[in-house]
Design an enzyme around this catalytic site. Sequence first.
Site, mmCIF file in Angstrom:
data_model
loop_
_atom_site.group_PDB
_atom_site.id
_atom_site.type_symbol
_atom_site.label_atom_id
_atom_site.label_comp_id
_atom_site.label_asym_id
_atom_site.label_seq_id
_atom_site.Cartn_x
_atom_site.Cartn_y
_atom_site.Cartn_z
ATOM 1 N N GLU A 33 -7.585 -6.024 -12.440
ATOM 2 C CA GLU A 33 -6.918 -4.751 -12.665
ATOM 3 C C GLU A 33 -7.053 -4.244 -14.144
ATOM 4 O O GLU A 33 -6.683 -4.878 -15.203
ATOM 5 C CB GLU A 33 -5.745 -4.838 -12.523
ATOM 6 C CG GLU A 33 -5.298 -3.706 -11.581
ATOM 7 C CD GLU A 33 -5.730 -3.499 -10.254
ATOM 8 O OE1 GLU A 33 -6.642 -2.800 -10.122
ATOM 9 O OE2 GLU A 33 -5.304 -4.280 -9.199
ATOM 10 N N HIS A 34 -7.585 -3.031 -14.189
ATOM 11 C CA HIS A 34 -7.772 -2.223 -15.459
ATOM 12 C C HIS A 34 -8.763 -3.125 -16.256
ATOM 13 O O HIS A 34 -8.720 -3.128 -17.491
ATOM 14 C CB HIS A 34 -6.401 -2.167 -16.359
ATOM 15 C CG HIS A 34 -5.697 -1.079 -15.688
ATOM 16 N ND1 HIS A 34 -5.576 0.140 -15.837
ATOM 17 C CD2 HIS A 34 -4.482 -1.247 -14.823
ATOM 18 C CE1 HIS A 34 -4.624 0.898 -14.972
ATOM 19 N NE2 HIS A 34 -4.084 0.195 -14.484
ATOM 20 N N ASP A 36 -12.090 -2.456 -15.183
ATOM 21 C CA ASP A 36 -13.345 -1.553 -14.673
ATOM 22 C C ASP A 36 -13.824 -0.539 -15.868
ATOM 23 O O ASP A 36 -14.927 -0.301 -15.719
ATOM 24 C CB ASP A 36 -13.270 -1.087 -13.479
ATOM 25 C CG ASP A 36 -12.457 0.131 -13.318
ATOM 26 O OD1 ASP A 36 -11.539 0.385 -13.964
ATOM 27 O OD2 ASP A 36 -12.484 0.496 -12.139
ATOM 28 N N GLY A 124 -1.339 8.441 -2.278
ATOM 29 C CA GLY A 124 -0.601 7.980 -3.787
ATOM 30 C C GLY A 124 0.180 6.766 -3.618
ATOM 31 O O GLY A 124 0.972 6.296 -4.326
ATOM 32 N N SER A 128 -6.500 3.880 -3.081
ATOM 33 C CA SER A 128 -7.526 4.975 -3.252
ATOM 34 C C SER A 128 -7.995 5.845 -2.374
ATOM 35 O O SER A 128 -9.175 5.814 -1.814
ATOM 36 C CB SER A 128 -8.767 3.844 -3.656
ATOM 37 O OG SER A 128 -8.644 3.522 -4.682
ATOM 38 N N SER A 130 -7.949 8.679 -2.682
ATOM 39 C CA SER A 130 -8.746 9.853 -3.285
ATOM 40 C C SER A 130 -10.259 9.456 -3.371
ATOM 41 O O SER A 130 -11.128 10.396 -3.014
ATOM 42 C CB SER A 130 -8.390 10.438 -4.535
ATOM 43 O OG SER A 130 -7.887 9.037 -5.481
ATOM 44 N N GLU A 162 -14.477 12.439 -10.478
ATOM 45 C CA GLU A 162 -13.093 12.316 -10.736
ATOM 46 C C GLU A 162 -12.727 12.571 -12.212
ATOM 47 O O GLU A 162 -11.858 13.062 -12.964
ATOM 48 C CB GLU A 162 -12.617 11.025 -10.341
ATOM 49 C CG GLU A 162 -11.212 11.015 -10.238
ATOM 50 C CD GLU A 162 -10.282 10.007 -9.232
ATOM 51 O OE1 GLU A 162 -11.139 9.680 -8.306
ATOM 52 O OE2 GLU A 162 -9.477 9.532 -9.238
ATOM 53 N N ASP A 174 -12.989 1.911 -7.731
ATOM 54 C CA ASP A 174 -12.492 2.283 -6.225
ATOM 55 C C ASP A 174 -13.718 3.076 -5.536
ATOM 56 O O ASP A 174 -13.704 2.701 -4.538
ATOM 57 C CB ASP A 174 -11.348 3.453 -6.399
ATOM 58 C CG ASP A 174 -10.346 2.863 -7.269
ATOM 59 O OD1 ASP A 174 -10.344 1.611 -7.290
ATOM 60 O OD2 ASP A 174 -9.244 3.689 -7.672
HETATM 61 C C1 GLA Z 1 -7.387 3.194 -10.626
HETATM 62 C C2 GLA Z 1 -8.679 3.526 -11.031
HETATM 63 C C3 GLA Z 1 -9.675 2.228 -11.220
HETATM 64 C C4 GLA Z 1 -9.035 1.089 -11.831
HETATM 65 C C5 GLA Z 1 -7.748 0.908 -11.390
HETATM 66 C C6 GLA Z 1 -6.855 -0.282 -12.082
HETATM 67 O O1 GLA Z 1 -7.442 2.810 -9.195
HETATM 68 O O2 GLA Z 1 -9.161 4.537 -10.219
HETATM 69 O O3 GLA Z 1 -10.850 2.490 -11.735
HETATM 70 O O4 GLA Z 1 -8.922 1.505 -13.168
HETATM 71 O O5 GLA Z 1 -6.908 1.876 -11.336
HETATM 72 O O6 GLA Z 1 -7.768 -1.339 -11.929
#
Ligand code: GLA
Length: 387
Positions: A33-34, A36, A124, A128, A130, A162, A174
């Site tokens: 997570e976080h 990418d 929300g 994902s 969106s 985006e 995503d």
């Molecule tokens: C959101 C972003 C992704 C990723 C995650 C965290 O979903 O769209 O690109 O950074 O947060 O892992």
Amino acid sequence: MIEELLKVFKEKFGDEGDIRCYFAPGRVNLIGEHTDYNGGHVFPCALSMGNYGVARKRNDNIVRWFNVNYADNGVQEADITKLAPNDHGYWYDYQQGVVWAFGQMGHKVPCGYDMVMGGDMPAGSGLSASASIEELCAVIIKDLLEVDVDMVECAKIGQYSENKFNGMNCGIMDQFASAMGKKDHAIFLDTATLNFDYVPLNLKNEKIVITNSKVKHQLAGSAYNDRRNESERALKMLQKVVNINTLGDLTEDEFEKYKDAITDPVCLKRAKHAVYENQRTIKAVEALKNDDISAFGKLMNASHVSLRDDYEVSCKELDILAEEAWKLPSVIGSRMTGGGFGGCTVSIVKSDAVNEFIEKIGKVYKERTGKSAEFYIADAGDGARRL
Ligand code: GLA
């Protein structure tokens, strides 16, 4: 869902001509997570929930969109030659962004189209929705309007739109998961190179359970972009002492060796998360390949702690969901998933205890927060496609 959309399409736009049906999924990230936008690894899978669309080509430059989930918005209409970025974040802004991004990335969109869409996933919630709208739009432009792009390019177009149209500086996870998902597999993606591997999710005695905190996350323009900036500042400071392109280039030991170059304590915490989370993701995938689900679960728990304490993207409700899950012997691992600040947790739970998990976590969550959680059993599905 498709039957309903076809009916609405015929009512709104008539039933003549070549009307085609499409689907694009949401995703759940198992770990990574976080990472990418920090050149690290991610491990998401596409879901069987997502957005469906029914569409027909037009012979002018007009697009018309109708979303049955937002019927009050009516039919949205735009001229594809006159689209301009905004950060309103409505469902049709994601559509506009993708049409615009095709052109910006050198793929001319030849004409407009009419489309009715609708989804079966919560918006929300950090799953994902969106990206699913973006990839739905991208696969329609690719297939219906015959624009020659592959699905990896569709993921890049979604991310570009985006970032540059909607003002949300997300990474590619995503859109990549929605575009490239594969049934019963998760995607081990190296975001620095876009090399990827499909890893079978053949969990024998466990299920992947998603718990929706019902706290809606607000990502755009806010804390998400701050985290990205803080990570980039940390990288710049590290680059003065070590030759790296991204935080994902560092092992834990290398990070410990060079970390004093990061003089800002907040940036230091962000970088620590990015480096360790990337390494956890690599180890977790290795554990899964070796059928060591218990090691995978421990890494998920450590991921949550790091997101809570170092990256600071969790919230009270997500912490309660994870901490309560950790107390249950039937839970192999549990963590927040997605961007954070609300949304969902993902847990690996023993199959025969899933009902008990839902009952116990639902009850204690209600007691501690007053909110009613929702639960979904994750079913890893295929990526965006024509039906
Ligand atoms: C959101 C972003 C992704 C990723 C995650 C965290 O979903 O769209 O690109 O950074 O947060 O892992």
